[in-house]
Design a protein around this motif. Structure first.
Motif, short mmCIF file in Angstrom:
data_model
loop_
_atom_site.label_atom_id
_atom_site.label_comp_id
_atom_site.label_asym_id
_atom_site.label_seq_id
_atom_site.Cartn_x
_atom_site.Cartn_y
_atom_site.Cartn_z
N ASP A 110 5.88 -19.29 1.94
CA ASP A 110 4.20 -19.30 2.03
C ASP A 110 3.78 -18.70 0.48
N PRO A 111 2.92 -19.15 -0.10
CA PRO A 111 2.64 -18.56 -1.43
C PRO A 111 1.61 -17.36 -1.00
N LYS A 112 0.70 -17.40 0.03
CA LYS A 112 0.03 -16.01 0.43
C LYS A 112 0.99 -15.22 0.58
N LEU A 113 1.65 -15.15 1.29
CA LEU A 113 2.59 -13.96 1.81
C LEU A 113 3.43 -13.58 0.68
N LEU A 114 3.83 -14.50 -0.26
CA LEU A 114 4.59 -13.91 -1.52
C LEU A 114 3.64 -13.27 -2.43
N THR A 115 2.21 -13.59 -2.55
CA THR A 115 1.42 -12.71 -3.42
C THR A 115 1.32 -11.30 -2.22
N TYR A 116 1.14 -11.49 -0.94
CA TYR A 116 1.05 -10.12 -0.34
C TYR A 116 2.12 -9.17 -0.77
N VAL A 117 3.48 -9.63 -0.58
CA VAL A 117 4.51 -8.87 -0.83
C VAL A 117 4.22 -8.16 -2.12
N LYS A 118 4.18 -8.97 -3.12
CA LYS A 118 3.99 -8.51 -4.83
C LYS A 118 2.90 -7.49 -4.64
N ASP A 119 1.85 -7.54 -3.94
CA ASP A 119 0.83 -6.38 -3.90
C ASP A 119 1.31 -5.27 -3.28
N TYR A 120 1.88 -5.67 -2.27
CA TYR A 120 2.54 -4.19 -1.36
C TYR A 120 3.45 -3.41 -2.44
N TYR A 121 4.26 -3.96 -2.98
CA TYR A 121 5.29 -3.32 -3.72
C TYR A 121 4.15 -2.59 -4.94
N ARG A 122 3.54 -3.34 -5.55
CA ARG A 122 2.64 -2.78 -6.47
C ARG A 122 1.80 -1.50 -6.15
N ASN A 123 1.19 -1.57 -4.90
CA ASN A 123 0.13 -0.53 -4.27
C ASN A 123 1.14 0.49 -3.91
N SER A 124 2.45 0.25 -3.39
CA SER A 124 3.25 1.12 -2.70
C SER A 124 3.74 2.27 -4.04
N LEU A 125 4.05 1.54 -5.18
CA LEU A 125 4.58 2.43 -6.24
C LEU A 125 3.49 3.24 -6.80
N GLU A 126 2.11 2.58 -6.93
CA GLU A 126 0.98 3.26 -7.36
C GLU A 126 0.72 4.61 -6.40
N ASP A 127 0.91 4.26 -5.20
CA ASP A 127 0.51 5.58 -4.22
C ASP A 127 1.72 6.28 -4.49
N SER A 128 3.02 6.00 -4.41
CA SER A 128 4.14 7.07 -4.71
C SER A 128 4.05 7.68 -5.99
N LEU A 129 3.67 7.23 -7.18
CA LEU A 129 3.48 7.93 -8.62
C LEU A 129 2.16 9.06 -8.27
N HIS A 130 1.08 8.43 -7.44
CA HIS A 130 -0.10 9.42 -7.12
C HIS A 130 0.38 10.63 -6.33
N ARG A 131 1.16 10.62 -5.50
CA ARG A 131 1.55 11.67 -4.64
C ARG A 131 2.46 12.46 -5.34
N MET A 132 3.40 11.79 -6.28
CA MET A 132 4.52 12.78 -7.01
C MET A 132 3.67 13.55 -7.94
N ARG A 133 2.53 13.05 -8.36
CA ARG A 133 1.72 14.06 -9.42
C ARG A 133 1.25 15.35 -8.82
N TYR A 134 0.66 15.05 -7.77
CA TYR A 134 0.20 16.33 -7.18
C TYR A 134 1.26 17.24 -6.19
N LEU A 135 2.22 16.37 -6.07
CA LEU A 135 3.26 17.29 -4.98
C LEU A 135 4.12 18.15 -6.08
N THR A 136 4.34 17.69 -7.33
CA THR A 136 5.27 18.19 -8.35
C THR A 136 4.66 19.09 -9.46
N MET A 137 3.36 18.84 -9.95
CA MET A 137 2.65 19.23 -10.93
C MET A 137 1.78 20.33 -11.03
N ASN A 138 1.72 21.04 -9.38
CA ASN A 138 0.49 21.76 -9.39
C ASN A 138 1.01 23.16 -8.70
N GLY A 139 2.37 23.59 -8.36
CA GLY A 139 2.81 24.22 -7.70
C GLY A 139 2.70 24.00 -6.11
#
Length: 222
Positions: A110-139
């Motif tokens: 299903d092409p729509k599901l495939l696009t969804y999974v790609k978006d899921y991975y991209r958004n998960s990576l962006e969220d992880s990097l965002h959390r990593m910044r404030y959890l590790t760089m601010n004390g």
């Protein structure tokens, strides 16, 4: 993304997958144990965590449905070790369990599901990097302040004096999210925020109320 979440849930309902209901603090999976299904969270909130070698628990993220809980690992194995433990944090959670190989077959067909999974991975990576910044760089103070701002953005409910984080977030939870070994350190940081009028607690469950989100926002600014 919300529309895509709904598409995934509706797609699986049409395939006949039943909804499974879990109550607060029930586990959907355990870190390191073989898992034969992909878990799709239809509604509710769960917490993902890992257990470190010395036995300490480290919280990774809260996940709110509708959303996959994890799409990690390969597409061809009938079983895979769970990358984290998943525990229900809301009063109830509703999920669907789909055999791993079958799920990935649906995605590839299903092409729509495939696009969804790609978006899921991209958004998960962006969220992880965002959390990593404030959890590790601010004390420690910045990590706790950033976490509170993030939780308020995701789970805050308007109340008379600001917004209340609707999850039952304990000091131990905060310590495990922020990599702080002592709950006493979290107590001191929260007391400092209370003395500044940034937060307070409310109700018999001591939910955290955010009075000054602008003060906390400084800890998550790029």
């Amino acid at each position: 993304m919300a529309e895509s979440h709904d598409y995934l849930v509706d797609y699986l309902k049409e395939k006949g997958y039943p909804e499974v209901r879990k109550t607060r603090h029930e586990y959907l999976s355990y870190y390191g144990l073989d898992q034969s299904s992909v878990c799709i969270l239809v509604s509710g909130v769960v917490k993902a965590s890992v257990t470190l070698r010395e036995g300490n628990e480290f919280n990774i993220v809260y996940i709110q449905g509708p959303s996959p809980v994890s799409l990690l690992r390969d597409e061809v194995s009938c079983q895979a070790k769970s990358p984290f433990s998943v525990r229900v944090e809301s009063s109830e959670a509703v999920c669907m369990m789909v055999p791993r190989v079958t799920f990935w077959r649906y995605v590839n067909e299903d092409p729509k599901l495939l696009t969804y999974v790609k978006d899921y991975y991209r958004n998960s990576l962006e969220d992880s990097l965002h959390r990593m910044r404030y959890l590790t760089m601010n004390g420690k103070i910045g990590a706790v302040g950033g976490l509170l701002f993030d939780l308020n953005s995701r789970y805050g409910v308007a109340c008379e004096d600001g917004s209340m984080i609707s999850l039952d977030v304990t000091n131990e939870d905060i310590a495990q999210f922020c990599g702080i070994s002592s709950r006493n350190s979290v107590n001191r940081i929260l007391r400092g925020f209370r003395e500044k009028g940034v937060i307070s607690t409310q109700g018999h469950d001591a939910h955290i109320v955010i009075h000054d989100p602008k003060y906390l926002e400084r800890y998550v600014m790029d």
